[in-house]
Design a protein around this motif. Structure first.
Motif, PDB file in Angstrom:
ATOM      1  N   GLY A 136       0.824  -1.200   0.000  1.00  0.00           N
ATOM      2  CA  GLY A 136       0.000   0.000   0.000  1.00  0.00           C
ATOM      3  C   GLY A 136       0.858   1.249   0.000  1.00  0.00           C
ATOM      4  O   GLY A 136       2.075   1.185   0.174  1.00  0.00           O
ATOM      5  N   TYR A 137       0.205   2.413  -0.166  1.00  0.00           N
ATOM      6  CA  TYR A 137       0.944   3.678  -0.200  1.00  0.00           C
ATOM      7  C   TYR A 137       1.711   3.925   1.102  1.00  0.00           C
ATOM      8  O   TYR A 137       2.862   4.376   1.085  1.00  0.00           O
ATOM      9  N   ARG A 193       1.091   9.963  -3.724  1.00  0.00           N
ATOM     10  CA  ARG A 193       0.067   9.028  -4.206  1.00  0.00           C
ATOM     11  C   ARG A 193      -0.314   9.316  -5.652  1.00  0.00           C
ATOM     12  O   ARG A 193      -0.523   8.399  -6.450  1.00  0.00           O
ATOM     13  N   LEU A 230      -5.795   0.385  -4.648  1.00  0.00           N
ATOM     14  CA  LEU A 230      -5.240   1.452  -3.824  1.00  0.00           C
ATOM     15  C   LEU A 230      -6.294   2.498  -3.478  1.00  0.00           C
ATOM     16  O   LEU A 230      -6.326   3.019  -2.362  1.00  0.00           O
ATOM     17  N   GLU A 282      -8.481   1.129  -0.764  1.00  0.00           N
ATOM     18  CA  GLU A 282      -7.795   1.171   0.526  1.00  0.00           C
ATOM     19  C   GLU A 282      -7.814   2.574   1.114  1.00  0.00           C
ATOM     20  O   GLU A 282      -7.980   2.762   2.318  1.00  0.00           O
TER      21      GLU A 282
END
Length: 216
Positions: free
Chosen positions: A144-145, A161, A176, A179
């Protein structure tokens, strides 16, 4: 334009760097496999390598004002990186890239990238291309980021991002985004004081019940 290597191109490059082991190829190997920036990899000395702990101590790219305490982050070293490091191992505090006690100059890797690009038939590569290749492949593989930001030593900002959103596949972009939405979703307040949900611990509930009893 940014060049993101395909998985096949990445395998070819890693094979080339391994077969032609050298301190400068080690630097490029670490950029591609650990997501280091040029400044970070050029700052590495053998004193920053812990073989027993399988860790690299990396000087953070954004340094503070002169005289301020330097910030480091530790990153794990996987087995293949460890093998390459041991091939090139020298005595501390010599710099990994130059093998000398003087810090390498910033352009030391430029001709190396040019040679590699020509020999492998790749577009002209830069350290940033390999760092972003690492990041994109990490996201494509489920990262994830937030975790990526920690690995790269960067803030998980809107700009960060936005950059990688445009570089990943549509499927990864959708994951993403989901999320992000889940992380931003506000928590619901409990409907009743006796309800013990994710926002209320038993201790908090007990205190509130006592307060209600006093009011009665």
């Amino acid at each position: 334009p940014t060049v993101i290597l395909t998985s096949e191109q990445e395998r070819r490059l890693l094979a080339y760097l391994t077969e032609n082991a050298s301190p400068r190829h080690l630097a490029i190997y670490l950029i591609l496999t650990a997501g280091l920036s040029t400044k970070e990899v050029l700052s590495l000395t053998w004193a920053d390598v812990s073989f027993p702990l399988k860790r690299l101590r990396v000087l953070m790219e954004k340094e503070g004002a002169p005289g301020t305490r330097k910030k480091f982050r530790d990153i794990p070293v996987h087995e293949r990186q460890l093998i390459y490091l041991k091939k090139m191992q020298s005595l501390p505090p010599v710099y990994l890239v130059s093998g000398k006690s003087k810090k390498p100059w910033p352009g030391i890797l430029t001709p190396v990238f040019r040679t590699i690009s020509q020999e492998l038939g790749f577009p002209a590569l830069s350290a940033m291309d390999l760092r972003r290749t690492f990041a994109v492949h990490a996201l494509e593989n489920g990262m994830g980021y937030g975790q990526l930001g920690q690995v790269l030593g960067q803030e998980n900002s809107a700009h960060f991002r936005s950059l990688y959103r445009e570089l990943v596949s549509p499927e990864t972009r959708e994951r993403l985004e989901e999320e992000l939405l889940a992380a931003r979703k506000p928590r619901q307040a409990p409907e009743h004081i006796d309800h013990i949900g994710p926002d209320l611990s038993p201790e908090v509930v007990a205190l509130r019940q006592k307060a209600e009893e006093k009011k009665r």
